[in-house]
Design an enzyme around this catalytic site. Structure first.
Site, mmCIF file in Angstrom:
data_model
loop_
_atom_site.group_PDB
_atom_site.id
_atom_site.type_symbol
_atom_site.label_atom_id
_atom_site.label_comp_id
_atom_site.label_asym_id
_atom_site.label_seq_id
_atom_site.Cartn_x
_atom_site.Cartn_y
_atom_site.Cartn_z
ATOM 1 N N ASP A 288 -3.359 -2.998 -2.361
ATOM 2 C CA ASP A 288 -4.416 -1.985 -2.377
ATOM 3 C C ASP A 288 -4.328 -1.163 -3.663
ATOM 4 O O ASP A 288 -3.279 -1.097 -4.304
ATOM 5 C CB ASP A 288 -4.273 -1.068 -1.162
ATOM 6 C CG ASP A 288 -5.498 -0.157 -0.991
ATOM 7 O OD1 ASP A 288 -5.358 0.920 -0.382
ATOM 8 O OD2 ASP A 288 -6.586 -0.517 -1.485
ATOM 9 N N ASN A 289 -5.428 -0.534 -4.054
ATOM 10 C CA ASN A 289 -5.446 0.483 -5.127
ATOM 11 C C ASN A 289 -5.100 -0.024 -6.518
ATOM 12 O O ASN A 289 -4.525 0.738 -7.320
ATOM 13 C CB ASN A 289 -4.491 1.627 -4.779
ATOM 14 C CG ASN A 289 -4.695 2.157 -3.404
ATOM 15 O OD1 ASN A 289 -3.828 2.017 -2.542
ATOM 16 N ND2 ASN A 289 -5.859 2.738 -3.144
ATOM 17 N N ASP B 53 0.825 -1.205 0.000
ATOM 18 C CA ASP B 53 0.000 0.000 0.000
ATOM 19 C C ASP B 53 0.857 1.252 0.000
ATOM 20 O O ASP B 53 0.457 2.292 0.513
ATOM 21 C CB ASP B 53 -0.926 -0.006 1.229
ATOM 22 C CG ASP B 53 -2.008 1.040 1.110
ATOM 23 O OD1 ASP B 53 -2.542 1.469 2.162
ATOM 24 O OD2 ASP B 53 -2.332 1.474 -0.027
ATOM 25 N N LYS C 222 2.493 3.582 -5.769
ATOM 26 C CA LYS C 222 2.019 2.504 -6.647
ATOM 27 C C LYS C 222 3.068 2.010 -7.641
ATOM 28 O O LYS C 222 3.013 0.878 -8.080
ATOM 29 C CB LYS C 222 0.738 2.928 -7.351
ATOM 30 C CG LYS C 222 -0.332 3.464 -6.375
ATOM 31 C CD LYS C 222 -0.483 2.598 -5.130
ATOM 32 C CE LYS C 222 -1.182 3.318 -3.991
ATOM 33 N NZ LYS C 222 -1.078 2.574 -2.711
ATOM 34 N N GLU D 51 -11.274 4.387 -0.724
ATOM 35 C CA GLU D 51 -11.681 4.678 0.659
ATOM 36 C C GLU D 51 -12.545 5.942 0.754
ATOM 37 O O GLU D 51 -12.251 6.965 0.174
ATOM 38 C CB GLU D 51 -10.463 4.833 1.587
ATOM 39 C CG GLU D 51 -9.352 5.713 1.092
ATOM 40 C CD GLU D 51 -8.285 4.949 0.335
ATOM 41 O OE1 GLU D 51 -8.594 3.878 -0.237
ATOM 42 O OE2 GLU D 51 -7.160 5.419 0.261
HETATM 43 C C1 LIG Z 1 -1.413 5.113 1.220
HETATM 44 S S1 LIG Z 1 -0.278 5.479 2.452
HETATM 45 C C2 LIG Z 1 -0.364 3.988 3.515
HETATM 46 C C3 LIG Z 1 -1.731 3.828 4.124
HETATM 47 C C4 LIG Z 1 -1.820 2.704 5.161
HETATM 48 N N1 LIG Z 1 -1.364 1.406 4.621
HETATM 49 C C5 LIG Z 1 -3.257 2.561 5.658
HETATM 50 O O1 LIG Z 1 -4.051 1.901 4.958
HETATM 51 O O2 LIG Z 1 -3.576 3.121 6.717
HETATM 52 C C6 LIG Z 1 1.267 5.209 1.622
HETATM 53 C C7 LIG Z 1 2.467 5.405 2.514
HETATM 54 O O3 LIG Z 1 3.608 4.770 1.979
HETATM 55 C C8 LIG Z 1 4.760 5.569 2.195
HETATM 56 N N2 LIG Z 1 5.722 5.142 1.146
HETATM 57 C C9 LIG Z 1 5.582 5.312 -0.185
HETATM 58 N N3 LIG Z 1 6.595 4.710 -0.843
HETATM 59 C C10 LIG Z 1 7.408 4.150 0.108
HETATM 60 C C11 LIG Z 1 8.600 3.388 0.065
HETATM 61 N N4 LIG Z 1 9.165 3.078 -1.108
HETATM 62 N N5 LIG Z 1 9.166 2.982 1.230
HETATM 63 C C12 LIG Z 1 8.573 3.286 2.418
HETATM 64 N N6 LIG Z 1 7.420 3.998 2.538
HETATM 65 C C13 LIG Z 1 6.852 4.423 1.381
HETATM 66 C C14 LIG Z 1 4.270 6.998 2.105
HETATM 67 O O4 LIG Z 1 5.115 7.891 2.808
HETATM 68 C C15 LIG Z 1 2.875 6.879 2.722
HETATM 69 O O5 LIG Z 1 2.888 7.153 4.110
HETATM 70 O O1 LIG Z 2 -1.641 7.853 -4.393
HETATM 71 C C1 LIG Z 2 -2.586 8.182 -3.696
HETATM 72 C C2 LIG Z 2 -3.018 9.575 -3.680
HETATM 73 C C3 LIG Z 2 -2.868 10.306 -4.840
HETATM 74 C C4 LIG Z 2 -3.268 11.633 -4.864
HETATM 75 C C5 LIG Z 2 -3.798 12.214 -3.720
HETATM 76 C C6 LIG Z 2 -3.930 11.478 -2.558
HETATM 77 C C7 LIG Z 2 -3.535 10.157 -2.535
HETATM 78 C C8 LIG Z 2 -3.327 7.150 -2.898
HETATM 79 C C9 LIG Z 2 -4.723 7.132 -2.938
HETATM 80 C C10 LIG Z 2 -5.424 6.117 -2.273
HETATM 81 C C11 LIG Z 2 -4.716 5.114 -1.587
HETATM 82 O O2 LIG Z 2 -5.358 4.086 -0.939
HETATM 83 C C12 LIG Z 2 -3.315 5.132 -1.561
HETATM 84 O O3 LIG Z 2 -2.687 4.072 -0.929
HETATM 85 C C13 LIG Z 2 -2.604 6.176 -2.180
HETATM 86 N N1 LIG Z 2 -1.157 6.287 -2.045
HETATM 87 O O4 LIG Z 2 -0.658 7.423 -1.994
HETATM 88 O O5 LIG Z 2 -0.468 5.284 -1.891
HETATM 89 MG MG LIG Z 3 -4.047 2.535 -0.421
#
Ligand SMILES: C[S@@+](CC[C@H](N)C(=O)[O-])C[C@H]1O[C@@H](n2cnc3c(N)ncnc32)[C@H](O)[C@@H]1O
Ligand SMILES: O=C(c1ccccc1)c1ccc(O)c(O)c1[N+](=O)[O-]
Ligand SMILES: [Mg+2]
Length: 214
Positions: A169-170, A141, A144, A199
């Site tokens: 996810d996604n 997650d 992407k 979400e």
């Molecule tokens: C969508 S959010 C995670 C949401 C969480 N899994 C949830 O469902 O509550 C994505 C997170 O991944 C972190 N992230 C993105 N690429 C990463 C990487 N290559 N290594 C570590 N963290 C990363 C970002 O800083 C961000 O906080």
């Molecule tokens: O990339 C986005 C995103 C792109 C644009 C603005 C806000 C979020 C996002 C949206 C829904 C997700 O469940 C998720 O995991 C992500 N993410 O950042 O990894």
């Molecule tokens: Mg996600």
């Protein structure tokens, strides 16, 4: 200076959730994100699918790529057996700081190991840092464009065993086309798509569950 969204999300947890009650933490975050401010947690609808996959797998070792504020971290860990461990990876220190407090509020710090750093750097060190041999379940997650390279890296590092589950996810929104193409065409995986919604919205999204065949 103005607070950040993760800080406001943490404040909502501390105001509305009961210390030591993980499900009340999950509920408080979903309430905040549905009625106050959208945030990129996996959320309640896809969260139910996540719960069923985790419960059925009953994993001992879980890897989560992308912690953010710890919503899915707490959601997964609340379903794990006593001697199991969840390792979650987050490279943004501000998010990691918030997540540690959300995890502590849920009382799950003994089950969860939050490690700060980039997945690409940490995956090759998982065995030496945590003594883990293979992961029973991986929740992808993070950004992407990292799903595919990190999956190949986990294969190369021998972190997957026959029956390991990847849950991504996604796969529709924002989408992970290169990952989907790879995993659905690889003879080494058996995949299944769980249709859902982004979400807290009506936009289509979904989770892809893939079992590594070894
Ligand atoms: C969508 S959010 C995670 C949401 C969480 N899994 C949830 O469902 O509550 C994505 C997170 O991944 C972190 N992230 C993105 N690429 C990463 C990487 N290559 N290594 C570590 N963290 C990363 C970002 O800083 C961000 O906080
Ligand atoms: O990339 C986005 C995103 C792109 C644009 C603005 C806000 C979020 C996002 C949206 C829904 C997700 O469940 C998720 O995991 C992500 N993410 O950042 O990894
Ligand atoms: Mg996600």
């Amino acid at each position: 200076t103005r607070s950040t969204r993760p800080q406001r999300l943490l404040a909502a947890v501390q105001k509305n959730a009961t210390r030591g009650d993980p499900r009340s933490v999950v509920r408080a975050i979903d309430q905040f994100c549905r009625h106050k401010e959208w945030a990129m947690n996996v959320g309640d609808e896809k969260g139910c699918i996540l719960d069923s996959v985790v419960s059925e797998a009953n994993p001992t070792y879980v890897l989560e790529l992308g912690t953010y504020c710890g919503y899915s971290t707490v959601r997964i860990a609340s379903l794990l057996s006593p001697n199991s461990k969840l390792i979650t990876v987050e490279f943004n220190p501000e998010y990691a700081k918030i997540a540690r407090q959300v995890i502590a509020w849920a009382g799950l710090q003994d089950k969860i190991h939050l490690v700060e750093g980039a997945s690409g750097d940490l995956i090759p060190k998982m065995q030496e840092m945590f003594g883990v041999k293979t992961f029973d379940l991986v929740f992808l997650d993070h950004w992407k464009d990292r799903y595919l390279p990190d999956t190949k890296l986990m294969e190369k590092c021998g972190l997957l065993r026959k029956g390991s589950i990847l849950l991504a996810d996604n796969v529709i929104c924002p989408g992970t086309p290169d990952y989907l193409e790879y995993i659905r065409n690889s003879p080494q995986y058996e995949s299944q798509y769980f249709k859902s919604h982004l979400e807290y919205t009506k936009v289509e999204d979904g989770l892809e569950k893939s079992v590594f065949l070894g």
